[in-house]
Write a protein that holds these residues in place. Sequence first.
Motif, PDB file in Angstrom:
ATOM      1  N   GLU A  73      -1.189  10.553  -7.102  1.00 52.28           N
ATOM      2  CA  GLU A  73      -2.132  11.593  -7.503  1.00 52.28           C
ATOM      3  C   GLU A  73      -2.365  11.654  -9.012  1.00 52.28           C
ATOM      4  O   GLU A  73      -3.320  12.265  -9.479  1.00 52.28           O
ATOM      5  CB  GLU A  73      -1.627  12.958  -7.027  1.00 52.28           C
ATOM      6  CG  GLU A  73      -0.310  13.376  -7.660  1.00 52.28           C
ATOM      7  CD  GLU A  73       0.195  14.708  -7.141  1.00 52.28           C
ATOM      8  OE1 GLU A  73      -0.611  15.440  -6.520  1.00 52.28           O
ATOM      9  OE2 GLU A  73       1.390  15.006  -7.351  1.00 52.28           O
ATOM     10  N   HIS A  74      -1.489  10.996  -9.778  1.00 46.03           N
ATOM     11  CA  HIS A  74      -1.636  11.012 -11.230  1.00 46.03           C
ATOM     12  C   HIS A  74      -2.491   9.854 -11.752  1.00 46.03           C
ATOM     13  O   HIS A  74      -2.774   9.801 -12.954  1.00 46.03           O
ATOM     14  CB  HIS A  74      -0.258  10.939 -11.897  1.00 46.03           C
ATOM     15  CG  HIS A  74       0.692  11.994 -11.438  1.00 46.03           C
ATOM     16  ND1 HIS A  74       0.516  13.328 -11.723  1.00 46.03           N
ATOM     17  CD2 HIS A  74       1.830  11.910 -10.700  1.00 46.03           C
ATOM     18  CE1 HIS A  74       1.508  14.030 -11.195  1.00 46.03           C
ATOM     19  NE2 HIS A  74       2.315  13.196 -10.559  1.00 46.03           N
ATOM     20  N   THR A  75      -2.904   8.943 -10.887  1.00 45.52           N
ATOM     21  CA  THR A  75      -3.616   7.752 -11.337  1.00 45.52           C
ATOM     22  C   THR A  75      -4.967   8.100 -11.978  1.00 45.52           C
ATOM     23  O   THR A  75      -5.252   7.710 -13.122  1.00 45.52           O
ATOM     24  CB  THR A  75      -3.846   6.776 -10.171  1.00 45.52           C
ATOM     25  OG1 THR A  75      -2.590   6.434  -9.578  1.00 45.52           O
ATOM     26  CG2 THR A  75      -4.531   5.511 -10.660  1.00 45.52           C
ATOM     27  N   THR A  76      -5.800   8.829 -11.262  1.00 43.18           N
ATOM     28  CA  THR A  76      -7.121   9.172 -11.794  1.00 43.18           C
ATOM     29  C   THR A  76      -7.028  10.052 -13.036  1.00 43.18           C
ATOM     30  O   THR A  76      -7.734   9.791 -14.021  1.00 43.18           O
ATOM     31  CB  THR A  76      -7.974   9.853 -10.710  1.00 43.18           C
ATOM     32  OG1 THR A  76      -8.166   8.920  -9.623  1.00 43.18           O
ATOM     33  CG2 THR A  76      -9.337  10.253 -11.269  1.00 43.18           C
ATOM     34  N   PRO A  77      -6.157  11.087 -13.067  1.00 42.62           N
ATOM     35  CA  PRO A  77      -6.013  11.850 -14.305  1.00 42.62           C
ATOM     36  C   PRO A  77      -5.605  10.987 -15.502  1.00 42.62           C
ATOM     37  O   PRO A  77      -6.087  11.207 -16.619  1.00 42.62           O
ATOM     38  CB  PRO A  77      -4.931  12.878 -13.962  1.00 42.62           C
ATOM     39  CG  PRO A  77      -5.085  13.090 -12.494  1.00 42.62           C
ATOM     40  CD  PRO A  77      -5.422  11.734 -11.956  1.00 42.62           C
ATOM     41  N   PRO A  91       6.496   6.393   0.269  1.00 40.51           N
ATOM     42  CA  PRO A  91       6.331   7.426  -0.756  1.00 40.51           C
ATOM     43  C   PRO A  91       4.935   8.041  -0.707  1.00 40.51           C
ATOM     44  O   PRO A  91       3.979   7.419  -0.226  1.00 40.51           O
ATOM     45  CB  PRO A  91       6.552   6.672  -2.072  1.00 40.51           C
ATOM     46  CG  PRO A  91       7.321   5.457  -1.691  1.00 40.51           C
ATOM     47  CD  PRO A  91       6.843   5.097  -0.320  1.00 40.51           C
ATOM     48  N   ALA A  92       4.825   9.248  -1.243  1.00 40.30           N
ATOM     49  CA  ALA A  92       3.567   9.990  -1.180  1.00 40.30           C
ATOM     50  C   ALA A  92       2.411   9.261  -1.848  1.00 40.30           C
ATOM     51  O   ALA A  92       1.247   9.449  -1.470  1.00 40.30           O
ATOM     52  CB  ALA A  92       3.748  11.360  -1.816  1.00 40.30           C
ATOM     53  N   GLY A  93       2.697   8.430  -2.845  1.00 43.65           N
ATOM     54  CA  GLY A  93       1.629   7.739  -3.549  1.00 43.65           C
ATOM     55  C   GLY A  93       0.764   6.873  -2.664  1.00 43.65           C
ATOM     56  O   GLY A  93      -0.418   6.650  -2.957  1.00 43.65           O
ATOM     57  N   THR A  94       1.322   6.389  -1.556  1.00 46.97           N
ATOM     58  CA  THR A  94       0.536   5.554  -0.640  1.00 46.97           C
ATOM     59  C   THR A  94      -0.651   6.312  -0.083  1.00 46.97           C
ATOM     60  O   THR A  94      -1.733   5.745   0.110  1.00 46.97           O
ATOM     61  CB  THR A  94       1.425   5.049   0.515  1.00 46.97           C
ATOM     62  OG1 THR A  94       2.580   4.419  -0.018  1.00 46.97           O
ATOM     63  CG2 THR A  94       0.672   4.063   1.398  1.00 46.97           C
ATOM     64  N   ALA A  95      -0.476   7.601   0.188  1.00 44.74           N
ATOM     65  CA  ALA A  95      -1.560   8.397   0.758  1.00 44.74           C
ATOM     66  C   ALA A  95      -2.743   8.511  -0.197  1.00 44.74           C
ATOM     67  O   ALA A  95      -3.899   8.624   0.236  1.00 44.74           O
ATOM     68  CB  ALA A  95      -1.054   9.794   1.121  1.00 44.74           C
ATOM     69  N   HIS A  96      -2.473   8.459  -1.505  1.00 46.83           N
ATOM     70  CA  HIS A  96      -3.540   8.574  -2.492  1.00 46.83           C
ATOM     71  C   HIS A  96      -4.226   7.233  -2.752  1.00 46.83           C
ATOM     72  O   HIS A  96      -5.428   7.183  -3.015  1.00 46.83           O
ATOM     73  CB  HIS A  96      -2.979   9.129  -3.802  1.00 46.83           C
ATOM     74  CG  HIS A  96      -2.484  10.537  -3.685  1.00 46.83           C
ATOM     75  ND1 HIS A  96      -3.308  11.630  -3.853  1.00 46.83           N
ATOM     76  CD2 HIS A  96      -1.261  11.035  -3.401  1.00 46.83           C
ATOM     77  CE1 HIS A  96      -2.604  12.740  -3.699  1.00 46.83           C
ATOM     78  NE2 HIS A  96      -1.362  12.411  -3.409  1.00 46.83           N
ATOM     79  N   THR A  97      -3.461   6.153  -2.667  1.00 47.08           N
ATOM     80  CA  THR A  97      -4.017   4.837  -2.977  1.00 47.08           C
ATOM     81  C   THR A  97      -4.607   4.153  -1.745  1.00 47.08           C
ATOM     82  O   THR A  97      -5.537   3.368  -1.857  1.00 47.08           O
ATOM     83  CB  THR A  97      -2.916   3.941  -3.588  1.00 47.08           C
ATOM     84  OG1 THR A  97      -2.336   4.610  -4.705  1.00 47.08           O
ATOM     85  CG2 THR A  97      -3.493   2.616  -4.059  1.00 47.08           C
ATOM     86  N   HIS A  98      -4.072   4.448  -0.566  1.00 48.09           N
ATOM     87  CA  HIS A  98      -4.494   3.759   0.658  1.00 48.09           C
ATOM     88  C   HIS A  98      -4.912   4.768   1.728  1.00 48.09           C
ATOM     89  O   HIS A  98      -4.231   4.918   2.748  1.00 48.09           O
ATOM     90  CB  HIS A  98      -3.363   2.874   1.182  1.00 48.09           C
ATOM     91  CG  HIS A  98      -2.973   1.766   0.261  1.00 48.09           C
ATOM     92  ND1 HIS A  98      -3.645   0.572   0.205  1.00 48.09           N
ATOM     93  CD2 HIS A  98      -1.983   1.697  -0.664  1.00 48.09           C
ATOM     94  CE1 HIS A  98      -3.078  -0.212  -0.705  1.00 48.09           C
ATOM     95  NE2 HIS A  98      -2.071   0.459  -1.245  1.00 48.09           N
ATOM     96  N   THR A  99      -5.993   5.462   1.502  1.00 45.37           N
ATOM     97  CA  THR A  99      -6.506   6.348   2.552  1.00 45.37           C
ATOM     98  C   THR A  99      -6.963   5.509   3.740  1.00 45.37           C
ATOM     99  O   THR A  99      -7.503   4.413   3.574  1.00 45.37           O
ATOM    100  CB  THR A  99      -7.673   7.183   2.024  1.00 45.37           C
ATOM    101  OG1 THR A  99      -8.701   6.307   1.537  1.00 45.37           O
ATOM    102  CG2 THR A  99      -7.234   8.097   0.888  1.00 45.37           C
TER     103      THR A  99
END
Length: 288
Positions: free
Chosen positions: A102-106, A234-242
């Motif tokens: 979730e921090h990638t785009t910011p 990890p939660a980051g997968t949900a943001h990068t791989h919808t």
Amino acid sequence: MDVELRHFRALVAIAAEGTITGAAARLRMTQPALSRTLRQLEQRVGAHLVERSTRHLRLTPAGEVFHGRAVTILAAVDEALAEAAASPRPLRLGYVWAALGEHTTPLLRAWRAAYPQVPLHVHRIDDRTAGLTRGDVDVAVLRTVPDDERLHVEVLYHERRHAVLPAGHPLADRSELDLADLRHETIGLVETETATTSPDLWPAEVRPQAFVETNNVDEWLTLIAAGGAVGVTPAGTAHTHTHPGVRFVPLTGVAPVPVYLVWPRRLSHRRTPDVVDLARRVVAAGTR
């Protein structure tokens, strides 16, 4: 004979690929030509740089030292050429499969606002350091610690783990799950050096009996979406791989995954400290 840039590039390619065949393909040259280039370099240096006793080549201790210098020199040359053309070389951020979640785009937006003259390019590279030791990127986001003394490793934050279920699965609408809820499921694993999930994640008394291996995150998501398995990530997968065919459900009672920011001790880009500092501030702002 003087050492030329082609000699540096040859050694870096050999270190990255592990074979003359792969390195030659990477450099778009013939294998005999690459072997000659390596011999020339070793003759000039006066030391063996590559161990040839096995089919998979590896650097000697002298080769490791020279490789670190070569990566730095090549990066400096690229940066100098870019500056001479009035176009700063992009700062390259590598990741294996989930970037900063979730921090990638910011982070990307904050970088563009703070340093508009230096592009920040993000690259997905599926190896243990996301291309860092190959010289393909300047800083990397990883979720496993690389065993390489040439790299500086910093824990940036921790990510909660999620169960990954096919849409329509009986557990997919739950607000939370724990590992015991998955004990009767077939578990999909991504078999890479950077995997964060293995059978050992489960306590022995609730460990599932069936595991199936996939080669990368894309195959893994397809397997889950088709109903062939469930996963943990990890939660980051949900943001990068919808993916429309899967649901991510937070897990309780299991340790979170550290997210590391990693960069060479010998910087390959002079703006690396700036992106490290900005990433710290973006994550801190996003987790308040």
